[in-house]
Scaffold this motif. Structure first.
Motif, PDB file in Angstrom:
ATOM      1  N   PRO A 114       0.794  -1.225   0.000  1.00  0.00           N
ATOM      2  CA  PRO A 114       0.000   0.000   0.000  1.00  0.00           C
ATOM      3  C   PRO A 114       0.832   1.284   0.000  1.00  0.00           C
ATOM      4  CG  PRO A 114      -0.138  -1.101   2.123  1.00  0.00           C
ATOM      5  CD  PRO A 114       0.602  -2.013   1.193  1.00  0.00           C
ATOM      6  N   TYR A 115       2.086   1.218   0.423  1.00  0.00           N
ATOM      7  CA  TYR A 115       2.907   2.426   0.485  1.00  0.00           C
ATOM      8  C   TYR A 115       4.069   2.380  -0.493  1.00  0.00           C
ATOM      9  CZ  TYR A 115       0.164   2.581   4.693  1.00  0.00           C
ATOM     10  OH  TYR A 115      -0.889   2.553   5.562  1.00  0.00           O
ATOM     11  N   GLY A 116       4.096   1.379  -1.349  1.00  0.00           N
ATOM     12  CA  GLY A 116       5.192   1.218  -2.300  1.00  0.00           C
ATOM     13  C   GLY A 116       5.038   2.110  -3.514  1.00  0.00           C
ATOM     14  N   HIS A 117       6.137   2.309  -4.208  1.00  0.00           N
ATOM     15  CA  HIS A 117       6.149   3.087  -5.447  1.00  0.00           C
ATOM     16  C   HIS A 117       5.425   2.306  -6.535  1.00  0.00           C
ATOM     17  CE1 HIS A 117       7.542   5.664  -8.630  1.00  0.00           C
ATOM     18  NE2 HIS A 117       8.038   4.623  -9.266  1.00  0.00           N
ATOM     19  N   HIS A 118       4.610   2.981  -7.282  1.00  0.00           N
ATOM     20  CA  HIS A 118       3.836   2.323  -8.340  1.00  0.00           C
ATOM     21  C   HIS A 118       4.184   2.962  -9.667  1.00  0.00           C
ATOM     22  CE1 HIS A 118       0.621   0.717 -10.666  1.00  0.00           C
ATOM     23  NE2 HIS A 118       0.220   0.011  -9.651  1.00  0.00           N
ATOM     24  N   HIS A 119       5.022   2.282 -10.423  1.00  0.00           N
ATOM     25  CA  HIS A 119       5.537   2.849 -11.669  1.00  0.00           C
ATOM     26  C   HIS A 119       4.446   3.116 -12.707  1.00  0.00           C
ATOM     27  CE1 HIS A 119       8.174   3.692 -14.957  1.00  0.00           C
ATOM     28  NE2 HIS A 119       7.589   2.738 -15.655  1.00  0.00           N
ATOM     29  N   GLY A 120       3.529   2.193 -12.898  1.00  0.00           N
ATOM     30  CA  GLY A 120       2.519   2.323 -13.949  1.00  0.00           C
ATOM     31  C   GLY A 120       1.220   2.950 -13.491  1.00  0.00           C
ATOM     32  N   ARG A 121       1.252   3.652 -12.381  1.00  0.00           N
ATOM     33  CA  ARG A 121       0.033   4.195 -11.786  1.00  0.00           C
ATOM     34  C   ARG A 121      -0.755   5.070 -12.754  1.00  0.00           C
ATOM     35  NH1 ARG A 121      -0.757   9.001  -9.269  1.00  0.00           N
ATOM     36  NH2 ARG A 121       1.468   9.391  -9.203  1.00  0.00           N
ATOM     37  N   LYS A 122      -0.084   5.923 -13.512  1.00  0.00           N
ATOM     38  CA  LYS A 122      -0.803   6.831 -14.409  1.00  0.00           C
ATOM     39  C   LYS A 122      -1.513   6.072 -15.518  1.00  0.00           C
ATOM     40  CE  LYS A 122       1.947  10.800 -13.401  1.00  0.00           C
ATOM     41  NZ  LYS A 122       1.818  12.192 -13.591  1.00  0.00           N
ATOM     42  N   THR A 123      -0.878   5.026 -16.047  1.00  0.00           N
ATOM     43  CA  THR A 123      -1.530   4.215 -17.078  1.00  0.00           C
ATOM     44  C   THR A 123      -2.746   3.513 -16.503  1.00  0.00           C
ATOM     45  OG1 THR A 123       0.552   3.900 -18.255  1.00  0.00           O
ATOM     46  CG2 THR A 123      -1.201   2.302 -18.693  1.00  0.00           C
ATOM     47  N   ILE A 124      -2.602   2.934 -15.326  1.00  0.00           N
ATOM     48  CA  ILE A 124      -3.722   2.233 -14.692  1.00  0.00           C
ATOM     49  C   ILE A 124      -4.865   3.203 -14.404  1.00  0.00           C
ATOM     50  CG2 ILE A 124      -4.445   1.025 -12.592  1.00  0.00           C
ATOM     51  CD1 ILE A 124      -1.604  -0.271 -12.625  1.00  0.00           C
ATOM     52  N   GLU A 125      -4.543   4.351 -13.813  1.00  0.00           N
ATOM     53  CA  GLU A 125      -5.579   5.336 -13.513  1.00  0.00           C
ATOM     54  C   GLU A 125      -6.274   5.817 -14.787  1.00  0.00           C
ATOM     55  OE1 GLU A 125      -3.731   8.432 -11.244  1.00  0.00           O
ATOM     56  OE2 GLU A 125      -3.726   7.237  -9.412  1.00  0.00           O
ATOM     57  N   HIS A 126      -5.501   6.048 -15.836  1.00  0.00           N
ATOM     58  CA  HIS A 126      -6.087   6.502 -17.102  1.00  0.00           C
ATOM     59  C   HIS A 126      -7.077   5.457 -17.631  1.00  0.00           C
ATOM     60  CE1 HIS A 126      -6.093   9.094 -20.670  1.00  0.00           C
ATOM     61  NE2 HIS A 126      -6.312   7.966 -21.327  1.00  0.00           N
ATOM     62  N   CYS A 127      -6.677   4.195 -17.606  1.00  0.00           N
ATOM     63  CA  CYS A 127      -7.555   3.129 -18.105  1.00  0.00           C
ATOM     64  C   CYS A 127      -8.795   2.980 -17.238  1.00  0.00           C
ATOM     65  CB  CYS A 127      -6.788   1.812 -18.182  1.00  0.00           C
ATOM     66  SG  CYS A 127      -5.539   1.799 -19.484  1.00  0.00           S
ATOM     67  N   MET A 128      -8.647   3.136 -15.927  1.00  0.00           N
ATOM     68  CA  MET A 128      -9.802   3.006 -15.039  1.00  0.00           C
ATOM     69  C   MET A 128     -10.772   4.177 -15.215  1.00  0.00           C
ATOM     70  SD  MET A 128      -8.017   1.357 -11.697  1.00  0.00           S
ATOM     71  CE  MET A 128      -9.510   0.837 -10.880  1.00  0.00           C
TER      72      MET A 128
END
Length: 161
Positions: A114-128
Motif C-alpha cells: 500500500p505504500y510502495g512506489h507504483h511505476h505504472g500508476r498513471k496508465t492504470i488510472e487513465h484506463c480506469m
C-alpha cells in the motif's frame, strides 16, 4: 452465440506485464476469445524496482512484446489467439482506444504494497477513468516466472559478423 471481443493487455517487458499476459490468456481461454497484446513506444518499460529500460524504436517495442509472449507461452502453452499490436503512443490512451472493442483491459501492477512506489500508476488510472469496460490490475507477484526468465537487453544486439 456471438463471438466475444478480445481481451486487451498492456505489455511493457517487466514482470508485471508477464503476470498480466498470463492472466489475460487464462481469462480469454475461459471466455473463448482472443487476446490483443499491446506494446507502445517510446514507452518506459520496467525491469525491476530500480532500473528502467526505454523502447526507443518500433523494433525494440516489438522485440519486447515477442519476448514476453514467447516466454509466457513456453511456460504455459495456450491455444488462445494473440493479436500483436505495436504502436507509437502513450500507453494509457492507446489501451483506452483499444478498449472500445474489448471485453476487458488487463494491466500489470508494480506496486509493492500500500505504500510502495507504483511505476505504472498513471496508465492504470487513465484506463480506469476512461476505459470502455472493466479493468483488471494484476500484481506482478502473480507472475509464475523469475525475473531472470524475462530479462531482455535492448542495447545489446547480436553481431552481424
Amino acid at each position: 452465440m456471438a463471438e466475444l471481443a478480445p481481451i486487451v493487455v498492456g505489455i511493457d517487458g517487466g514482470p508485471a506485464s508477464v503476470a498480466a499476459l498470463e492472466f489475460a490468456l487464462r481469462e480469454a481461454q475461459l471466455r473463448r476469445t482472443s487476446v490483443e497484446a499491446i506494446s507502445c513506444w517510446p514507452a518506459t518499460a520496467r525491469r525491476d524496482d530500480s532500473s528502467l529500460m526505454q523502447c526507443a524504436t518500433q523494433e525494440q517495442a516489438a522485440e519486447v512484446l515477442e519476448h514476453v509472449i514467447d516466454t509466457v507461452q513456453l511456460r504455459h502453452p495456450h491455444s488462445v489467439p494473440i493479436v500483436r499490436t505495436v504502436t507509437q503512443a502513450i500507453p494509457g490512451p492507446a489501451l483506452v482506444h483499444a478498449s472500445r472493442n474489448s471485453e476487458l483491459i488487463v494491466l500489470g501492477s508494480t506496486t509493492r504494497g500500500p505504500y510502495g512506489h507504483h511505476h505504472g500508476r498513471k496508465t492504470i488510472e487513465h484506463c480506469m477513468l476512461y476505459g470502455q469496460g472493466p479493468v483488471a490490475v494484476v500484481p506482478w507477484l502473480a507472475a509464475t516466472l523469475d525475473q531472470a526468465d524475462i530479462d531482455i537487453d535492448l542495447h545489446q544486439r547480436p553481431s552481424t559478423a
